[in-house]
Design a protein around this motif. Structure first.
Motif, PDB file in Angstrom:
ATOM      1  N   CYS A 138      -3.134   8.377   8.142  1.00  0.00           N
ATOM      2  CA  CYS A 138      -2.400   8.165   6.886  1.00  0.00           C
ATOM      3  C   CYS A 138      -3.169   8.771   5.719  1.00  0.00           C
ATOM      4  CB  CYS A 138      -2.146   6.672   6.647  1.00  0.00           C
ATOM      5  SG  CYS A 138      -3.610   5.724   6.158  1.00  0.00           S
ATOM      6  N   ALA A 178       0.367   6.920  10.332  1.00  0.00           N
ATOM      7  CA  ALA A 178      -0.078   5.526  10.283  1.00  0.00           C
ATOM      8  C   ALA A 178      -0.100   4.886  11.667  1.00  0.00           C
ATOM      9  CB  ALA A 178       0.800   4.734   9.308  1.00  0.00           C
ATOM     10  N   GLY A 199      -2.251   0.536   9.488  1.00  0.00           N
ATOM     11  CA  GLY A 199      -2.980   0.150   8.280  1.00  0.00           C
ATOM     12  C   GLY A 199      -4.237  -0.640   8.528  1.00  0.00           C
ATOM     13  N   MET A 201       0.569   3.654   2.023  1.00  0.00           N
ATOM     14  CA  MET A 201       0.926   3.943   3.407  1.00  0.00           C
ATOM     15  C   MET A 201       2.231   3.260   3.773  1.00  0.00           C
ATOM     16  SD  MET A 201      -0.514   2.526   6.954  1.00  0.00           S
ATOM     17  CE  MET A 201       0.544   1.148   6.619  1.00  0.00           C
ATOM     18  N   ARG A 202       2.373   2.005   3.389  1.00  0.00           N
ATOM     19  CA  ARG A 202       3.600   1.251   3.695  1.00  0.00           C
ATOM     20  C   ARG A 202       4.807   1.872   2.988  1.00  0.00           C
ATOM     21  NH1 ARG A 202       2.785  -1.596   8.170  1.00  0.00           N
ATOM     22  NH2 ARG A 202       0.963  -2.924   7.997  1.00  0.00           N
ATOM     23  N   SER A 249       0.839  -1.200   0.000  1.00  0.00           N
ATOM     24  CA  SER A 249       0.000   0.000   0.000  1.00  0.00           C
ATOM     25  C   SER A 249       0.872   1.248   0.000  1.00  0.00           C
ATOM     26  CB  SER A 249      -0.916   0.026   1.227  1.00  0.00           C
ATOM     27  OG  SER A 249      -0.142   0.259   2.406  1.00  0.00           O
ATOM     28  N   CYS A 289      -3.481   3.724   3.336  1.00  0.00           N
ATOM     29  CA  CYS A 289      -3.410   2.273   3.588  1.00  0.00           C
ATOM     30  C   CYS A 289      -4.370   1.506   2.684  1.00  0.00           C
ATOM     31  CB  CYS A 289      -3.681   1.946   5.052  1.00  0.00           C
ATOM     32  SG  CYS A 289      -5.349   2.336   5.645  1.00  0.00           S
TER      33      CYS A 289
END
Length: 106
Positions: free
Chosen positions: A49, A38, A42, A25-26, A23, A86
C-alpha cells in the motif's frame, strides 16, 4: 470532509471523499484505486500500500515508526518520500493530500 487525490502510475488523478475511513489505505481499497493492493489489510507487514508523498506534506504526517521504516526499506524501488498508506490517517491535517502510487508494489 477530508479529501485525497491518488495519482496512478498512468498519471490519472482520482479525487476521493475519505468519509469515515481511518486511513488512506482504507480509502483507496474502498474505492478500488488501482495499485493499492493492501495484501496485509493494514497490519504493516507487506508494503503493498506504499505511496510517495509530496515533500510539503511529509511534515504534516505522523512520523514513521521503526516498523514502517523497515518495511519501506524492502519495497521495490525504495523512495525517500515513501510512506505506507495504512499509516496515513484520515483527518483534518491530511485534507487535500496527493499520494502518488509507485510503478511497482511488489
Amino acid at each position: 470532509m477530508t479529501r485525497a487525490v491518488f495519482i496512478t502510475t498512468e498519471g490519472e488523478r482520482i479525487a476521493l471523499d475519505c468519509g469515515s475511513e481511518p486511513s488512506m489505505m482504507r480509502v483507496a481499497v474502498a474505492n478500488g484505486v488501482p495499485g493499492i493492493d493492501a495484501d496485509c489489510g493494514g497490519s504493516m507487514v507487506c508494503g503493498t500500500c506504499h505511496v510517495h508523498v509530496p515533500e510539503d506534506w511529509l511534515a504534516k504526517l505522523p512520523p514513521k515508526s521503526s516498523m514502517e521504516a523497515e518495511i519501506l526499506d524492502y519495497v521495490p524501488e525504495p523512495h525517500p518520500r515513501a510512506r505506507l498508506s495504512c499509516q496515513i490517517p484520515v483527518d483534518d491535517a491530511t485534507d487535500g493530500i496527493e499520494l502518488t502510487i509507485p510503478r511497482s508494489q511488489r
